[in-house]
Design an enzyme around this catalytic site. Structure first.
Site, PDB file in Angstrom:
ATOM      1  N   ASP A 131       0.902  -1.259  -0.062  1.00  0.00           N
ATOM      2  CA  ASP A 131      -0.003   0.210  -0.264  1.00  0.00           C
ATOM      3  C   ASP A 131       0.648   1.454  -0.075  1.00  0.00           C
ATOM      4  O   ASP A 131       1.524   1.208   0.715  1.00  0.00           O
ATOM      5  CB  ASP A 131      -1.368   0.328   1.283  1.00  0.00           C
ATOM      6  CG  ASP A 131      -2.271   0.677   0.911  1.00  0.00           C
ATOM      7  OD1 ASP A 131      -2.304   1.487   0.317  1.00  0.00           O
ATOM      8  OD2 ASP A 131      -2.926   1.622   2.355  1.00  0.00           O
ATOM      9  N   ASN A 143     -10.664  -2.771  -5.265  1.00  0.00           N
ATOM     10  CA  ASN A 143     -10.108  -1.514  -6.370  1.00  0.00           C
ATOM     11  C   ASN A 143     -10.957  -1.374  -7.516  1.00  0.00           C
ATOM     12  O   ASN A 143     -10.521  -0.417  -8.431  1.00  0.00           O
ATOM     13  CB  ASN A 143      -8.480  -2.108  -6.279  1.00  0.00           C
ATOM     14  CG  ASN A 143      -7.344  -2.287  -5.030  1.00  0.00           C
ATOM     15  OD1 ASN A 143      -6.657  -2.742  -5.043  1.00  0.00           O
ATOM     16  ND2 ASN A 143      -7.653  -0.960  -4.033  1.00  0.00           N
TER      17      ASN A 143
HETATM   18  C1  IPE Z   1      -5.147  -2.592  -0.260  1.00  0.00           C
HETATM   19  O1  IPE Z   1      -5.119  -1.219  -0.864  1.00  0.00           O
HETATM   20  C2  IPE Z   1      -4.969  -3.243  -1.701  1.00  0.00           C
HETATM   21  C3  IPE Z   1      -3.906  -3.938  -1.760  1.00  0.00           C
HETATM   22  C4  IPE Z   1      -2.596  -3.386  -1.991  1.00  0.00           C
HETATM   23  C5  IPE Z   1      -4.306  -4.509  -3.725  1.00  0.00           C
HETATM   24  P1  IPE Z   1      -6.399  -0.389  -0.696  1.00  0.00           P
HETATM   25  O2  IPE Z   1      -5.744   0.997  -0.869  1.00  0.00           O
HETATM   26  O3  IPE Z   1      -7.128  -0.236  -1.380  1.00  0.00           O
HETATM   27  O4  IPE Z   1      -6.717   0.179   0.798  1.00  0.00           O
HETATM   28  P2  IPE Z   1      -8.111   0.978   1.454  1.00  0.00           P
HETATM   29  O5  IPE Z   1      -8.779   0.930   0.377  1.00  0.00           O
HETATM   30  O6  IPE Z   1      -6.594   2.145   2.189  1.00  0.00           O
HETATM   31  O7  IPE Z   1      -7.896  -0.259   2.508  1.00  0.00           O
HETATM   32  C1  IPE Z   2      -1.574  -0.041  -2.970  1.00  0.00           C
HETATM   33  O1  IPE Z   2      -1.344   1.332  -3.426  1.00  0.00           O
HETATM   34  C2  IPE Z   2      -1.231  -0.347  -5.100  1.00  0.00           C
HETATM   35  C3  IPE Z   2      -2.984  -0.608  -5.157  1.00  0.00           C
HETATM   36  C4  IPE Z   2      -4.021  -0.526  -3.831  1.00  0.00           C
HETATM   37  C5  IPE Z   2      -3.856  -1.177  -6.337  1.00  0.00           C
HETATM   38  P1  IPE Z   2      -2.854   2.815  -3.645  1.00  0.00           P
HETATM   39  O2  IPE Z   2      -2.683   2.579  -4.866  1.00  0.00           O
HETATM   40  O3  IPE Z   2      -3.569   2.187  -1.966  1.00  0.00           O
HETATM   41  O4  IPE Z   2      -2.444   3.704  -2.290  1.00  0.00           O
HETATM   42  P2  IPE Z   2      -2.095   4.948  -2.253  1.00  0.00           P
HETATM   43  O5  IPE Z   2      -3.343   4.410  -0.560  1.00  0.00           O
HETATM   44  O6  IPE Z   2      -3.617   6.047  -1.919  1.00  0.00           O
HETATM   45  O7  IPE Z   2      -0.932   6.009  -0.942  1.00  0.00           O
HETATM   46 MG    MG Z   3      -4.189   2.337  -0.257  1.00  0.00          MG
END
Ligand code: IPE
Ligand code: IPE
Ligand code: MG
Length: 251
Positions: free
Chosen positions: A28, A76
């Site tokens: 994340d 996502n």
């Molecule tokens: C969790 O991260 C999913 C992945 C890392 C693929 P998100 O960024 O989607 O999670 P939330 O929305 O902060 O809980």
């Molecule tokens: C994790 O990074 C990757 C996926 C969930 C696909 P994020 O895209 O969630 O990054 P933040 O949480 O917005 O910084």
């Molecule tokens: Mg995230």
């Protein structure tokens, strides 16, 4: 001491103690990494792919048996279409560029999730790399794609109920999980400072050790992986017993 020798020292320390067999990572913080640099979010995802390469290599090198990476969740899909499209494109690119490295390092590629929802070009690459690496004896690299823990449990419950009705036991349900055949989850890491599970490996987390790292995923490399493993190695896993029972000492 140089940064390189610090990493080497951490690696040696980690190798000297029992390793987790199965490590899972909620990768994340890509978006925040990019936003902090005034870059589009996709730049963070691209750098995130570099972290995946580095961490996979490091995990393989120290002898982790299974590495499971949360790359795209069921939830996502609700992100803006251009971001979803860019992620799918990066995924296809990653699969193509890592094919050779996986073969050289004996890595078996595996995937869990609702894979039918993936675009055909990702699906095809995934199928072909999985087929090519099927017999590789080293680490199993599992990508969680279009993955949701609740969805996994629902389909496992349906399968177990069809076979066993209300006589179903925990083992029947477990046999229907997408992770069936992988070692028990020992260590779950989440980057970016968030302290939640976000629908990842809900069943499998039951007795996993949880490690939360503040670093954003694109900045995660060997040193951060080894630090998380070192933290795991310093924990006492009790599985419901007393400390004395698991250490064989008195209390
Ligand atoms: C969790 O991260 C999913 C992945 C890392 C693929 P998100 O960024 O989607 O999670 P939330 O929305 O902060 O809980
Ligand atoms: C994790 O990074 C990757 C996926 C969930 C696909 P994020 O895209 O969630 O990054 P933040 O949480 O917005 O910084
Ligand atoms: Mg995230």
């Amino acid at each position: 001491m140089t940064e390189r020798s610090l990493v080497a020292e951490l690696e040696a320390r980690v190798r000297a103690r029992p390793l987790p067999r199965h490590v899972a990572i909620i990768m994340d913080g890509n978006g925040r990494w990019a936003e902090a640099r005034d870059l589009p979010r996709v730049a963070g995802h691209r750098e995130g792919a570099e972290a995946v390469r580095a961490v996979t290599r490091a995990a393989r090198r120290v002898g982790i048996q299974a590495l499971t990476l949360y790359a795209f969740s069921t939830e996502n899909w609700a992100r803006p279409e251009p971001e979803v499209g860019a992620l799918m494109h990066l995924l296809a690119e990653f699969l193509e560029s890592e094919r050779g490295e996986m073969m050289r390092n004996g890595i078996r590629l595996n995937a869990i999730g609702d894979l039918d929802r993936l675009p055909p070009e990702v699906r095809e690459k995934l199928d072909s790399v999985r087929a090519e690496t099927r017999a590789n004896p080293g680490m199993t690299l599992t990508l969680a794609l279009s993955y949701g823990g609740r969805q996994e449990l629902v389909q496992a419950a349906r399968r177990a109920a069809a076979a066993k009705g209300d006589a179903l036991e925990a083992e029947d349900l477990e046999a229907g999980l997408w992770t069936a055949g992988l070692p028990e989850l020992d260590l779950l890491v989440r980057t970016s400072g968030e302290r939640r599970i976000s629908n990842f490996l809900l069943w499998q987390c039951a007795y996993a050790e949880l490690v939360f790292a503040d670093v954003l995923w694109p900045d995660f490399r060997d040193a951060e992986l080894f630090a998380a493993i070192a933290e795991y190695q310093a924990r006492e896993r009790r599985f419901g017993m007393t400390g004395a029972q698991v250490t064989g000492g008195r209390e």
